[in-house]
Structure formats: structure tokens, C-alpha cells
Design a protein around this motif. Sequence first.
Motif, PDB file in Angstrom:
ATOM      1  N   LYS A  31       0.835  -1.206   0.000  1.00 15.13           N
ATOM      2  CA  LYS A  31       0.000   0.000   0.000  1.00 15.13           C
ATOM      3  C   LYS A  31       0.867   1.252   0.000  1.00 15.13           C
ATOM      4  N   LEU A  32       2.017   1.197   0.674  1.00 13.57           N
ATOM      5  CA  LEU A  32       2.914   2.348   0.699  1.00 13.57           C
ATOM      6  C   LEU A  32       3.546   2.563  -0.677  1.00 13.57           C
ATOM      7  N   TRP A  33       3.897   1.467  -1.343  1.00 16.42           N
ATOM      8  CA  TRP A  33       4.416   1.582  -2.703  1.00 16.42           C
ATOM      9  C   TRP A  33       3.366   2.211  -3.613  1.00 16.42           C
ATOM     10  N   ALA A  34       2.108   1.838  -3.434  1.00 12.56           N
ATOM     11  CA  ALA A  34       1.038   2.401  -4.258  1.00 12.56           C
ATOM     12  C   ALA A  34       0.927   3.904  -4.046  1.00 12.56           C
ATOM     13  N   VAL A  35       1.079   4.352  -2.805  1.00 15.88           N
ATOM     14  CA  VAL A  35       1.035   5.784  -2.513  1.00 15.88           C
ATOM     15  C   VAL A  35       2.128   6.520  -3.278  1.00 15.88           C
ATOM     16  N   ALA A  36       3.355   6.005  -3.190  1.00 18.73           N
ATOM     17  CA  ALA A  36       4.485   6.648  -3.856  1.00 18.73           C
ATOM     18  C   ALA A  36       4.314   6.649  -5.376  1.00 18.73           C
ATOM     19  N   LEU A  37       3.858   5.543  -5.939  1.00 20.17           N
ATOM     20  CA  LEU A  37       3.680   5.461  -7.381  1.00 20.17           C
ATOM     21  C   LEU A  37       2.598   6.421  -7.866  1.00 20.17           C
ATOM     22  N   ARG A  38       1.515   6.533  -7.111  1.00 23.87           N
ATOM     23  CA  ARG A  38       0.446   7.461  -7.496  1.00 23.87           C
ATOM     24  C   ARG A  38       0.941   8.903  -7.434  1.00 23.87           C
ATOM     25  N   GLU A  39       1.729   9.212  -6.424  1.00 27.45           N
ATOM     26  CA  GLU A  39       2.264  10.563  -6.308  1.00 27.45           C
ATOM     27  C   GLU A  39       3.198  10.892  -7.467  1.00 27.45           C
ATOM     28  N   LEU A  40       4.033   9.927  -7.857  1.00 21.43           N
ATOM     29  CA  LEU A  40       4.952  10.171  -8.966  1.00 21.43           C
ATOM     30  C   LEU A  40       4.185  10.338 -10.274  1.00 21.43           C
ATOM     31  N   ALA A  41       3.176   9.494 -10.484  1.00 22.05           N
ATOM     32  CA  ALA A  41       2.364   9.621 -11.700  1.00 22.05           C
ATOM     33  C   ALA A  41       1.720  11.006 -11.767  1.00 22.05           C
ATOM     34  N   ALA A  42       1.252  11.502 -10.632  1.00 24.02           N
ATOM     35  CA  ALA A  42       0.631  12.834 -10.599  1.00 24.02           C
ATOM     36  C   ALA A  42       1.651  13.918 -10.920  1.00 24.02           C
ATOM     37  N   ARG A  43       2.887  13.765 -10.430  1.00 27.05           N
ATOM     38  CA  ARG A  43       3.950  14.725 -10.732  1.00 27.05           C
ATOM     39  C   ARG A  43       4.235  14.782 -12.224  1.00 27.05           C
ATOM     40  N   TYR A  44       4.011  13.650 -12.894  1.00 28.52           N
ATOM     41  CA  TYR A  44       4.246  13.575 -14.331  1.00 28.52           C
ATOM     42  C   TYR A  44       2.999  13.945 -15.129  1.00 28.52           C
ATOM     43  N   GLY A  45       1.963  14.408 -14.434  1.00 28.99           N
ATOM     44  CA  GLY A  45       0.751  14.855 -15.106  1.00 28.99           C
ATOM     45  C   GLY A  45      -0.200  13.757 -15.498  1.00 28.99           C
ATOM     46  N   GLY A  46      -0.044  12.586 -14.894  1.00 29.59           N
ATOM     47  CA  GLY A  46      -0.913  11.468 -15.228  1.00 29.59           C
ATOM     48  C   GLY A  46      -1.521  10.830 -13.989  1.00 29.59           C
ATOM     49  N   ALA A  47      -2.031   9.641 -14.160  1.00 26.63           N
ATOM     50  CA  ALA A  47      -2.639   8.907 -13.047  1.00 26.63           C
ATOM     51  C   ALA A  47      -2.268   7.436 -13.161  1.00 26.63           C
ATOM     52  N   LEU A  48      -2.033   6.825 -12.022  1.00 27.76           N
ATOM     53  CA  LEU A  48      -1.684   5.404 -11.982  1.00 27.76           C
ATOM     54  C   LEU A  48      -2.952   4.573 -11.997  1.00 27.76           C
ATOM     55  N   SER A  49      -3.105   3.746 -13.022  1.00 28.05           N
ATOM     56  CA  SER A  49      -4.275   2.872 -13.077  1.00 28.05           C
ATOM     57  C   SER A  49      -4.096   1.703 -12.125  1.00 28.05           C
ATOM     58  N   GLU A  50      -5.200   1.131 -11.703  1.00 30.02           N
ATOM     59  CA  GLU A  50      -5.143  -0.030 -10.825  1.00 30.02           C
ATOM     60  C   GLU A  50      -4.501  -1.209 -11.540  1.00 30.02           C
ATOM     61  N   GLU A  51      -4.746  -1.313 -12.832  1.00 24.44           N
ATOM     62  CA  GLU A  51      -4.157  -2.399 -13.614  1.00 24.44           C
ATOM     63  C   GLU A  51      -2.634  -2.315 -13.609  1.00 24.44           C
ATOM     64  N   THR A  52      -2.106  -1.101 -13.810  1.00 25.62           N
ATOM     65  CA  THR A  52      -0.651  -0.925 -13.813  1.00 25.62           C
ATOM     66  C   THR A  52      -0.074  -1.156 -12.431  1.00 25.62           C
ATOM     67  N   ARG A  53      -0.761  -0.652 -11.394  1.00 24.01           N
ATOM     68  CA  ARG A  53      -0.266  -0.845 -10.023  1.00 24.01           C
ATOM     69  C   ARG A  53      -0.120  -2.323  -9.706  1.00 24.01           C
ATOM     70  N   LYS A  54      -1.111  -3.110 -10.064  1.00 21.62           N
ATOM     71  CA  LYS A  54      -1.063  -4.533  -9.775  1.00 21.62           C
ATOM     72  C   LYS A  54       0.005  -5.239 -10.612  1.00 21.62           C
ATOM     73  N   ALA A  55       0.181  -4.804 -11.861  1.00 25.90           N
ATOM     74  CA  ALA A  55       1.187  -5.425 -12.723  1.00 25.90           C
ATOM     75  C   ALA A  55       2.598  -5.166 -12.211  1.00 25.90           C
ATOM     76  N   ILE A  56       2.791  -4.032 -11.533  1.00 24.87           N
ATOM     77  CA  ILE A  56       4.113  -3.647 -11.037  1.00 24.87           C
ATOM     78  C   ILE A  56       4.539  -4.469  -9.822  1.00 24.87           C
ATOM     79  N   ILE A  57       3.581  -4.986  -9.064  1.00 23.12           N
ATOM     80  CA  ILE A  57       3.884  -5.690  -7.819  1.00 23.12           C
ATOM     81  C   ILE A  57       4.864  -6.838  -8.061  1.00 23.12           C
ATOM     82  N   GLY A  58       5.960  -6.813  -7.308  1.00 24.42           N
ATOM     83  CA  GLY A  58       6.943  -7.889  -7.371  1.00 24.42           C
ATOM     84  C   GLY A  58       8.033  -7.698  -8.399  1.00 24.42           C
ATOM     85  N   THR A  59       7.943  -6.636  -9.230  1.00 24.64           N
ATOM     86  CA  THR A  59       8.953  -6.432 -10.264  1.00 24.64           C
ATOM     87  C   THR A  59      10.125  -5.621  -9.722  1.00 24.64           C
TER      88      THR A  59
END
Length: 234
Positions: A31-59
Amino acid sequence: MQATTLADQLQRRHPAAVLFDMDGTLVDSEKLWAVALRELAARYGGALSEETRKAIIGTSMADSMRMLHDALGQPERDPAVSAAWINARILELFRTGLSWRPGALALLQAVRDAAIPTALVTSSGRPLVEVALDTLGRDSFDVVVCGDEVEAGKPHPEPYLTAARLLGVPIERCVAIEDSATGVASAVAAGAAVLAVPAEVPLPVTEGVHQLESLTAADLELLAALLDRRSAAR
């Protein structure tokens, strides 16, 4: 001759080592990783989809950043720059405190009490793991293998093979405990018996991989049985 006790039999069947993943397996940090990823996506002018968040887990971090950039339609971004931002932010979040996954602390303590060697095998980098060890306990693991200390990260078998080599035990006699498909693939490819405990994302049924809803149902007898079942199947 003394009768062999159940405890004696179990001792002989113990794994040569238990190899633990960290994020989502021992600590509830996804959940903490999701927070950081969403914040970074927002800094880049976008949004982190749930599909991408789940695909990233473990990589690995590098793969995670490339996946994020591609999902945002910004593949030209430097993964190293994004990784540096994520690492700094996740360090802040980790320092606020980590909570154990259900049953994880009890199982880790049982393994240590039985004098079974342990390894932490994680895709996270060493600086982050050092913070996490304040929660996990620096004496909880005989070996720590971090994502930035191997040439090929999960799903490549190198992280688990490295842990077994450093412990001086055969990987075939080890049990790896994972929560992600990437981690399971790494452990299976390495040759370990695998216990999968999905956290954020359901895992597909994989031949030879035992799944539990949580580690509250795991104990030393189960870990020994996983090796017995695999030996019988060969």
C-alpha cells in the motif's frame, strides 16, 4: 534404542532454509508503494491505473519505472530518475512504520526458534531494506539479498539461488515464501519448494506451488510437508 519422537522426525524433515520475500509477504508495504507510485504519476501529469499498479507488484525497480512510464505514455523518461524519486519517497513512508502481514511474525519466530537458517530475498534496494529491518529485526535473517545486489532480479532465479549459495544449502531443500506471481516464478525457476500467500493480487494456480490465504495457517509441519510432497512427485 530410544523411540523416535514426532519432534525428532520433524527436525529431520525441516527445510535446509526458509527464504522469505519482504513486501506483501512479511510486511504490509504494498500500500505504501502504491502511494508513492500514485504521487509520482501525478507529478508527471498522469494517473496510476489499478491495472498498472497490480502489474508492477513484485517487479524490479527498473522494470517498475519502465512500466509506469509506458502506462503514462511517457516512455522517454529516465527510469533512474524516477527510481531515485520513488526510493526517497518510500523511505519516508517506511519510516512512519510497517505492519506485519497476518501470521508472518509468528512463522518467522517459529523458524528461528527451530534453528532453521533464514534469508530475506527482496526486490527492494538495500537502503530501503535497512529501514525495513528496524521492523523485521536485524537478527531475523542469516542472509539478506536485495534487488540492487543481483544482476538479474525476480522473476529470474538469481535472487533465490544467491540466497541458497550464501547460506551454503541446496536450493532444492529450501522453502521460499512469496506473495506475487513474479516472486513465485523466481523461486520456482530456482528450484525451491514454494508457499504462495497472495496479498494484493490473486495468484494463478501453479503446479507444485502451495497457496494459503494467509500465513496464520502456516507452521513448521507444513513447510516440511511441502518438501515431502515435492520429493514424492519426482
